[in-house]
Design a protein around this motif. Structure first.
Motif, mmCIF file in Angstrom:
data_model
loop_
_atom_site.group_PDB
_atom_site.id
_atom_site.type_symbol
_atom_site.label_atom_id
_atom_site.label_comp_id
_atom_site.label_asym_id
_atom_site.label_seq_id
_atom_site.Cartn_x
_atom_site.Cartn_y
_atom_site.Cartn_z
ATOM 1 N N LYS A 43 0.655 2.601 -6.082
ATOM 2 C CA LYS A 43 1.060 2.451 -4.689
ATOM 3 C C LYS A 43 0.515 3.600 -3.851
ATOM 4 O O LYS A 43 0.425 4.738 -4.306
ATOM 5 C CB LYS A 43 2.590 2.412 -4.571
ATOM 6 N N GLU A 44 0.168 3.292 -2.621
ATOM 7 C CA GLU A 44 -0.399 4.317 -1.744
ATOM 8 C C GLU A 44 0.654 5.339 -1.350
ATOM 9 O O GLU A 44 1.791 5.000 -1.040
ATOM 10 C CB GLU A 44 -0.973 3.658 -0.479
ATOM 11 N N ARG A 45 0.274 6.604 -1.351
ATOM 12 C CA ARG A 45 1.129 7.694 -0.903
ATOM 13 C C ARG A 45 0.354 8.464 0.159
ATOM 14 O O ARG A 45 -0.774 8.884 -0.068
ATOM 15 C CB ARG A 45 1.499 8.609 -2.075
ATOM 16 N N ILE A 46 0.952 8.622 1.333
ATOM 17 C CA ILE A 46 0.278 9.313 2.429
ATOM 18 C C ILE A 46 0.661 10.783 2.415
ATOM 19 O O ILE A 46 1.846 11.142 2.411
ATOM 20 C CB ILE A 46 0.638 8.689 3.785
ATOM 21 N N LEU A 47 -0.371 11.643 2.426
ATOM 22 C CA LEU A 47 -0.169 13.085 2.448
ATOM 23 C C LEU A 47 -0.504 13.602 3.846
ATOM 24 O O LEU A 47 -1.605 13.377 4.340
ATOM 25 C CB LEU A 47 -1.073 13.746 1.403
ATOM 26 N N LYS A 87 -3.713 7.260 -3.986
ATOM 27 C CA LYS A 87 -3.245 6.173 -4.838
ATOM 28 C C LYS A 87 -3.419 6.604 -6.291
ATOM 29 O O LYS A 87 -4.548 6.822 -6.750
ATOM 30 C CB LYS A 87 -3.997 4.879 -4.576
ATOM 31 N N PHE A 88 -2.290 6.754 -6.993
ATOM 32 C CA PHE A 88 -2.313 7.249 -8.366
ATOM 33 C C PHE A 88 -2.395 6.062 -9.323
ATOM 34 O O PHE A 88 -1.577 5.152 -9.268
ATOM 35 C CB PHE A 88 -1.082 8.101 -8.626
ATOM 36 N N GLU A 330 9.950 8.207 0.579
ATOM 37 C CA GLU A 330 9.632 6.995 1.327
ATOM 38 C C GLU A 330 10.683 6.669 2.389
ATOM 39 O O GLU A 330 10.450 5.846 3.267
ATOM 40 C CB GLU A 330 9.497 5.803 0.375
ATOM 41 N N VAL A 331 11.846 7.302 2.298
ATOM 42 C CA VAL A 331 12.921 7.025 3.249
ATOM 43 C C VAL A 331 12.603 7.701 4.577
ATOM 44 O O VAL A 331 12.283 8.887 4.620
ATOM 45 C CB VAL A 331 14.282 7.515 2.711
ATOM 46 N N GLN A 332 12.697 6.951 5.658
ATOM 47 C CA GLN A 332 12.334 7.472 6.974
ATOM 48 C C GLN A 332 13.480 7.292 7.963
ATOM 49 O O GLN A 332 14.287 6.365 7.856
ATOM 50 C CB GLN A 332 11.093 6.751 7.506
#
Length: 440
Positions: A43-47, A87-88, A330-332
């Protein structure tokens, strides 16, 4: 000419100082960025570091994509002034190293890549029955002695409210009636009580007194062996039949102390009425148990993050089948929804807003502040009421939390626990099962 050179030199120094200040301010942001992250495999993770320079990124162990480019045991130059997509591609621990100009070390980040876990969200009203490990002391009573004076042998011996009486004369206590039977059979002889207090176990000797009114030997204590109430189920994992509910620990209604259980069960419940919440007056769901002889699951542990156990039947949700569990990052802050029951056994969706997210490193049942924004729910309940604890919170199609507490001075607001903590801890609290839950 000399004056112009001095002005030029001064201007150069001022510009250099400004640039240095800007650089250091951004550099501080990089330094303050967490050194350890979690990410979901595939899954994509935004840094987002907001660093206005190009930076070389390298991973010495792991397979991942950076902005769509494959990175494995090599450096990739990225512009950190813009969000970076990661993306890992494999589970495990991946170490990222960030360098400016390929030389100056900026940051090392350890990423724990975990598999995506999917669960069925709850929202169901449940009846909760807990049986304590022994009997809980909830009050003192006075016994009229032979001299017509009032006595409470238990109180005089040092027994405190909230203590759990586990054994009498080395015999395990099975319940209130069992304890009364043992005490009466002593015919007034001194007994040895094994007491549990704040996880410590010790012994106290007490001499019962004959109560003429009751015709029994007694200790002058009010005790209870079972606690019951209505709450909300948070999630169910159909792969191993584990569930989590409530989001907080169950305490004794009289003493306020956590109940250490020997066994317990959950059954179906319906909401018969709502006592509306007001400022400085918490509301409450008035629930009734349905088919008390039909147990739908056991309770294996009563914890700070809710109750956990095994369901003996499948659980369905009218809105969702299986949805991912959102990790804390991921919680916003922003819109979300809560699932709960306010009438009969019908689960409904209500709009809420996540006002603040506390990015915790350690579990706590106050991970975010939420606000009820759904007018219909506010009109009917006033906001968050007792019995809503455990109501799942969904954001962007993921289970991210569960309601735990209401603000007494504003019932439209309250706290919630992260779903990551509840689902991750389910493995630890699934003591009597060989099934496996991935630990977040």
């Amino acid at each position: 000419m000399k004056f112009s050179k001095e002005r030029l030199r001064l201007g150069f120094i001022i510009v250099l100082l400004i640039l240095t200040t800007i650089f250091l301010s951004f550099y501080d942001k990089v330094l303050s960025f967490p050194e350890e992250l979690k990410a979901i495999e595939g899954k994509e993770r935004i840094l987002e570091l907001q660093f206005p320079f190009n930076v070389s990124v390298r991973s010495d162990n792991g397979d991942l994509l950076i902005n769509g480019n494959h990175l494995k045991n090599k450096y990739i130059v990225v512009n950190l002034s813009e969000p970076v997509s990661l993306k890992f591609l494999q589970q495990g621990t991946i170490n990222l190293e960030l360098k400016m100009l390929g030389l100056i070390p900026l940051k090392k980040i350890k990423v724990n890549v975990i598999p995506e876990i999917k669960v069925v969200p709850g929202g169901h009203s449940i009846g909760v029955k807990l049986r304590s490990d022994g009997v809980i002391v909830v009050g003192y009573s006075n016994i009229i002695g032979p001299d017509s004076k009032k006595y409470s042998p238990g109180r005089s011996s040092g027994i405190q409210l909230g203590d759990t009486i586990v054994e009498i004369n080395k015999e395990k206590i099975l319940g209130v009636e069992h304890m009364a039977e043992i005490i009466n059979e002593t015919s007034g002889s001194e007994v040895e009580l094994k007491i549990k207090r704040n996880s410590k176990i010790f012994s106290i000797n007490v001499k019962p007194i004959y109560n003429k009114q009751e015709g029994l030997y007694q200790l002058g204590l009010w005790v209870r062996d079972i606690a019951a109430g209505v709450g909300t189920l948070t999630f169910y994992d159909p792969e191993n039949k584990v569930y989590g509910a409530l989001g907080h620990i169950i305490t004794d209604i009289d003493t306020g102390k956590p109940i250490e259980i020997s066994e317990g069960e959950i059954i179906k419940a319906k909401i018969a009425a709502i006592e509306k919440g007001e400022r400085n007056k918490p509301g409450e769901k008035k629930g009734v148990f349905v088919q008390e002889d039909k147990i739908i699951g056991n309770i294996q542990k009563n914890t700070s993050y809710g109750i956990f156990g095994i369901l003996n039947q499948e659980l369905n949700n009218p809105y969702y089948h299986l949805i991912p569990v959102g990790i804390i990052s991921e919680v916003q802050e922003g819109p979300a929804e809560m699932l709960t029951v306010i009438k009969d056994d019908k689960i409904e969706r209500f709009n809420i807003e996540i006002l603040k997210v506390f990015h915790q490193k350690n579990p706590d049942n106050k991970g975010m502040i939420i606000k009820i924004t759904d007018k219909r729910l506010i009109d009917q309940t006033g906001g968050i009421v007792q019995g809503m604890s455990g109501s799942p919170i969904i954001q962007k199609g993921k289970l991210v939390g569960a309601v735990t507490h209401v603000f007494v001075n504003d019932p439209t607001k309250g706290y919630a626990v992260f779903a990551e903590w509840m689902v991750g801890l389910a493995k630890e609290y699934n003591e009597n099962s060989n099934n496996t839950v991935v630990n977040f």
